[in-house]
Design a protein around this motif. Sequence first.
Motif, PDB file in Angstrom:
ATOM      1  N   ILE A   1       0.820  -1.220   0.000  1.00  0.00           N
ATOM      2  CA  ILE A   1       0.000   0.000   0.000  1.00  0.00           C
ATOM      3  C   ILE A   1       0.858   1.276   0.000  1.00  0.00           C
ATOM      4  O   ILE A   1       0.426   2.323  -0.475  1.00  0.00           O
ATOM      5  CB  ILE A   1      -0.974  -0.029   1.193  1.00  0.00           C
ATOM      6  N   GLU A   2       2.119   1.139   0.481  1.00  0.00           N
ATOM      7  CA  GLU A   2       2.999   2.299   0.490  1.00  0.00           C
ATOM      8  C   GLU A   2       3.376   2.736  -0.920  1.00  0.00           C
ATOM      9  O   GLU A   2       3.722   3.895  -1.158  1.00  0.00           O
ATOM     10  CB  GLU A   2       4.281   1.999   1.295  1.00  0.00           C
TER      11      GLU A   2
ATOM     12  N   GLU B   1     -10.165   2.550   3.087  1.00  0.00           N
ATOM     13  CA  GLU B   1     -11.022   1.511   2.493  1.00  0.00           C
ATOM     14  C   GLU B   1     -10.194   0.286   2.098  1.00  0.00           C
ATOM     15  O   GLU B   1     -10.600  -0.863   2.335  1.00  0.00           O
ATOM     16  CB  GLU B   1     -11.722   2.068   1.249  1.00  0.00           C
ATOM     17  N   ILE B   2      -9.048   0.537   1.509  1.00  0.00           N
ATOM     18  CA  ILE B   2      -8.198  -0.584   1.080  1.00  0.00           C
ATOM     19  C   ILE B   2      -7.715  -1.372   2.290  1.00  0.00           C
ATOM     20  O   ILE B   2      -7.728  -2.612   2.301  1.00  0.00           O
ATOM     21  CB  ILE B   2      -6.992  -0.070   0.253  1.00  0.00           C
ATOM     22  N   GLU B   3      -7.315  -0.659   3.274  1.00  0.00           N
ATOM     23  CA  GLU B   3      -6.820  -1.339   4.473  1.00  0.00           C
ATOM     24  C   GLU B   3      -7.928  -2.177   5.117  1.00  0.00           C
ATOM     25  O   GLU B   3      -7.677  -3.278   5.589  1.00  0.00           O
ATOM     26  CB  GLU B   3      -6.287  -0.294   5.477  1.00  0.00           C
ATOM     27  N   ARG B   4      -9.150  -1.635   5.035  1.00  0.00           N
ATOM     28  CA  ARG B   4     -10.265  -2.394   5.604  1.00  0.00           C
ATOM     29  C   ARG B   4     -10.506  -3.676   4.786  1.00  0.00           C
ATOM     30  O   ARG B   4     -10.694  -4.759   5.331  1.00  0.00           O
ATOM     31  CB  ARG B   4     -11.533  -1.541   5.617  1.00  0.00           C
TER      32      ARG B   4
ATOM     33  N   MET C   1      -3.577  -9.154  -1.711  1.00  0.00           N
ATOM     34  CA  MET C   1      -3.812  -9.094  -0.267  1.00  0.00           C
ATOM     35  C   MET C   1      -5.302  -8.940   0.058  1.00  0.00           C
ATOM     36  O   MET C   1      -5.737  -9.253   1.156  1.00  0.00           O
ATOM     37  CB  MET C   1      -3.038  -7.916   0.336  1.00  0.00           C
ATOM     38  N   MET C   2      -6.062  -8.452  -0.916  1.00  0.00           N
ATOM     39  CA  MET C   2      -7.501  -8.304  -0.677  1.00  0.00           C
ATOM     40  C   MET C   2      -8.272  -9.581  -1.000  1.00  0.00           C
ATOM     41  O   MET C   2      -9.422  -9.733  -0.619  1.00  0.00           O
ATOM     42  CB  MET C   2      -8.062  -7.149  -1.527  1.00  0.00           C
ATOM     43  N   THR C   3      -7.637 -10.491  -1.769  1.00  0.00           N
ATOM     44  CA  THR C   3      -8.339 -11.717  -2.176  1.00  0.00           C
ATOM     45  C   THR C   3      -8.076 -12.823  -1.170  1.00  0.00           C
ATOM     46  O   THR C   3      -7.054 -12.798  -0.469  1.00  0.00           O
ATOM     47  CB  THR C   3      -7.894 -12.165  -3.589  1.00  0.00           C
TER      48      THR C   3
END
Lengths: 321, 294
Positions: free
Chosen positions: A55-56, A68-71, A175-177
């Motif tokens: 994300i950085e 939102e992404i972190e969530r 990382m979101m999947t």
Amino acid sequence: MNTYLMLIRREFWEHRSLWIAPLVWVGIIVIMSTWGTFQLERDNDFGEFANAQNIEQLQDLSDAKREEIERAMSYDNDRKQTIYAFSYLVIGALITGFMCIVVFFYLIDCLFTERRDRSILFWKSMPVSDAQVVLSKFLTAMVVVPLGVILLSGATQLLLLGIWNLRFAGSVVGMMTPDWDMMSWVRSMVIESGMMLGGLMWYAPIAAYFLLLSVTVKRMVFLWAVLPLIAAPLLEFIFLRSRHVTEFLGQRFVGYVELLHIDHANMRMSHVNADMPRVQDLYDSFQMSGIFTSLETWIGMAAAAALLFAAIRIRRFRDDS
Amino acid sequence: MTAVIEARGLAKKYGSTQALAGVDLNVQAGRVVGLIGPNGSGKTTAIKSILGLTSFDGSLKVLGLDPRTQRDDLMKEVCFIADVAVLPRWMKVSQAVEFVAGVHPRFDRARAEEFLAKTDIKKDSRVRQLSKGMVTQLHLALILAIDAKLLVLDEPTLGLDLLFRRSFYDNLLNDYMNKERTILVTTHQVEEIENILTDVIFIEHGKIRLDAAMETLAERFTQLTPAPGNTEKARALRPFWEREIFGRSTMLFDGADVATLDALGETRAPSVADLFVAMMQPVSAPAAPSKEAA
């Protein structure tokens, strides 16, 4: 039983589109999906997420977006599975929808061609009853092809899942999947199979009607299959100013979806929604029992049986030679 | 002895056209029967009735079964070739063999393949890639490999050249026929099959004009070419057909005394083709002289 197996094999020899067309369609889906997946550029959010390793690396990200992404990344696996479960269902729907087109053309053609090229005399020279011939065609369309579609759908889901995982491994999207969950996939296959079974029962009278047309009309079978469905409601409205036929046809064509009682609230799909449904909620939103307990389903099945009986009698007693 | 085909008062109408008008048939096992008639005479309708392909009035039993109600059982014992065009054109040769092997309990696959091996037909060819003759050979290979009691052939050699036609009937007799099997064949090429027939049936306007064993034809019918000066004497014996060509008459007699006819000129047994033409065109008066004769 052997006779039926041979008759069904014969259908696949004659109507090669039954297996070639779905394979081509799946090929297109896989190629397009793979191409799209690997061609993601940085000109949209998703492309940026897919190409960033963490994300950085995401530049110009607003605080709200970052949150939102972190969530989404922090969801437990059960919620993340919803993404795959939904993908499974979409892939299944794409292949099943295409199957409906292929089966439509097969049904209107299968008993028509044998009369057009006079090969009916060869088929009738064999010790195979008209009931066996007509039922083998119905079984091909309503059992064998759908079974193949379920298997093809499952294989396509796994293939695309592998491609997606390969592409997104080590990225923000990755990382979101979720992790691979066999049970979730099996569950989606069960739901897909149940929906397929319910759909086949619901649409059986329409399939039988197309078979009846195929054995009855002498030419332009496609027009005979399509034109009455358009003309009858239109004529009714023009001359009677009523919509009974439209309502009947509408109910027969989309009533199946109503009977599914899908809870659309669980269908909202966004990686960043706070109320991202759990995979269990998504699966629970399909209440299929309504299809099997609906009187309309069983009246339709009875109508299908009557139409098939008519098709058998016509093939048996009409002089096509 | 049970007849293979037994029909009484077989009748069929297409609209106002009477295709069959009370036909009686009795075909025994082990016979090769030629059903011969001009176009529209009712022979194909008769065959379709025998095969249960069309409805009809009257009584008909084939191998003791009613083709209307017991067709499925009947087709285990009966084979037919309608004409060369009915094999599905999309089908591969190997698929045709596979299919018949899969659905016919009396099919001998090895026998069919043995027959095909003698031909130029390739297993992976599709029917649409084969010549007419090859399609017939393929169809014949399939049929000959079926242990059926009755074989029905409706114009099986239509459109084929002489070599294929001859080969077709040779194969039929050598590889299929025995005392328990029966063949019913219709054709326009009467002269080509008369040597293989045991019985002949002439049909015209839906009615049987002649139903006789081949061995009785020579006893019953005589062809006479009267010597000059004997023509009127011969006519007095009431030939049922007369034709005049090159100034000389040829007459056909049914049941006349051969010794009497011998005294009037040259006699011989008529061919089936001659009989067919005579019976379909019964001319009692002399035909008009031909230009050559004039």
